[in-house]
Write a protein that holds these residues in place. Structure first.
Motif, mmCIF file in Angstrom:
data_model
loop_
_atom_site.group_PDB
_atom_site.id
_atom_site.type_symbol
_atom_site.label_atom_id
_atom_site.label_comp_id
_atom_site.label_asym_id
_atom_site.label_seq_id
_atom_site.Cartn_x
_atom_site.Cartn_y
_atom_site.Cartn_z
ATOM 1 N N ARG A 49 1.930 17.782 -2.204
ATOM 2 C CA ARG A 49 0.567 18.010 -2.699
ATOM 3 C C ARG A 49 -0.343 16.842 -2.341
ATOM 4 O O ARG A 49 -1.481 17.025 -1.922
ATOM 5 N N GLN A 50 0.179 15.626 -2.486
ATOM 6 C CA GLN A 50 -0.620 14.442 -2.166
ATOM 7 C C GLN A 50 -0.948 14.406 -0.680
ATOM 8 O O GLN A 50 -2.076 14.110 -0.295
ATOM 9 N N SER A 51 0.012 14.726 0.159
ATOM 10 C CA SER A 51 -0.217 14.739 1.602
ATOM 11 C C SER A 51 -1.239 15.805 1.978
ATOM 12 O O SER A 51 -2.131 15.560 2.791
ATOM 13 N N ALA A 52 -1.134 16.980 1.380
ATOM 14 C CA ALA A 52 -2.088 18.057 1.657
ATOM 15 C C ALA A 52 -3.485 17.657 1.200
ATOM 16 O O ALA A 52 -4.477 17.936 1.882
ATOM 17 N N ARG A 53 -3.587 17.012 0.059
ATOM 18 C CA ARG A 53 -4.881 16.573 -0.454
ATOM 19 C C ARG A 53 -5.504 15.534 0.467
ATOM 20 O O ARG A 53 -6.704 15.549 0.726
ATOM 21 N N GLN A 54 -4.681 14.627 0.986
ATOM 22 C CA GLN A 54 -5.200 13.596 1.889
ATOM 23 C C GLN A 54 -5.639 14.193 3.219
ATOM 24 O O GLN A 54 -6.590 13.723 3.827
ATOM 25 N N GLN A 55 -4.964 15.234 3.671
ATOM 26 C CA GLN A 55 -5.351 15.876 4.928
ATOM 27 C C GLN A 55 -6.636 16.675 4.768
ATOM 28 O O GLN A 55 -7.438 16.765 5.694
ATOM 29 N N ARG A 56 -6.863 17.246 3.601
ATOM 30 C CA ARG A 56 -8.091 18.000 3.352
ATOM 31 C C ARG A 56 -9.290 17.078 3.201
ATOM 32 O O ARG A 56 -10.374 17.395 3.654
ATOM 33 N N ASN A 57 -9.100 15.961 2.524
ATOM 34 C CA ASN A 57 -10.180 15.021 2.233
ATOM 35 C C ASN A 57 -9.868 13.646 2.814
ATOM 36 O O ASN A 57 -9.538 12.724 2.082
ATOM 37 N N PRO A 58 -9.957 13.513 4.117
ATOM 38 C CA PRO A 58 -9.635 12.194 4.692
ATOM 39 C C PRO A 58 -10.710 11.178 4.286
ATOM 40 O O PRO A 58 -11.905 11.444 4.362
#
Length: 62
Positions: A49-58
């Motif tokens: 989830r953290q990785s997906a969140r970082q990819q969505r909002n760089p």
């Protein structure tokens, strides 16, 4: 031999006590492994989830 299993008339109390004891012993043996698997699964999901969140909002690093 049958007198051993009869436990002097207390077999109705003794054998269930042994069964409860061994059930608790087995549960106590298995629970750390099950808890470890659950914790690892939760950690992997949290990291995903953290990785997906970082990819969505760089965010731009200074």
């Amino acid at each position: 031999m049958s007198s051993f299993f009869a436990m002097g008339g207390y077999a109705a109390y003794v054998w269930p006590a042994y069964a409860v004891f061994f059930t608790v012993l087995i549960a106590d043996y298995l629970s750390p492994g099950l808890r470890r698997r659950r914790n690892l699964r939760e950690l992997r999901a949290r990291l995903a989830r953290q990785s997906a969140r970082q990819q969505r909002n760089p965010t731009t690093s200074p």
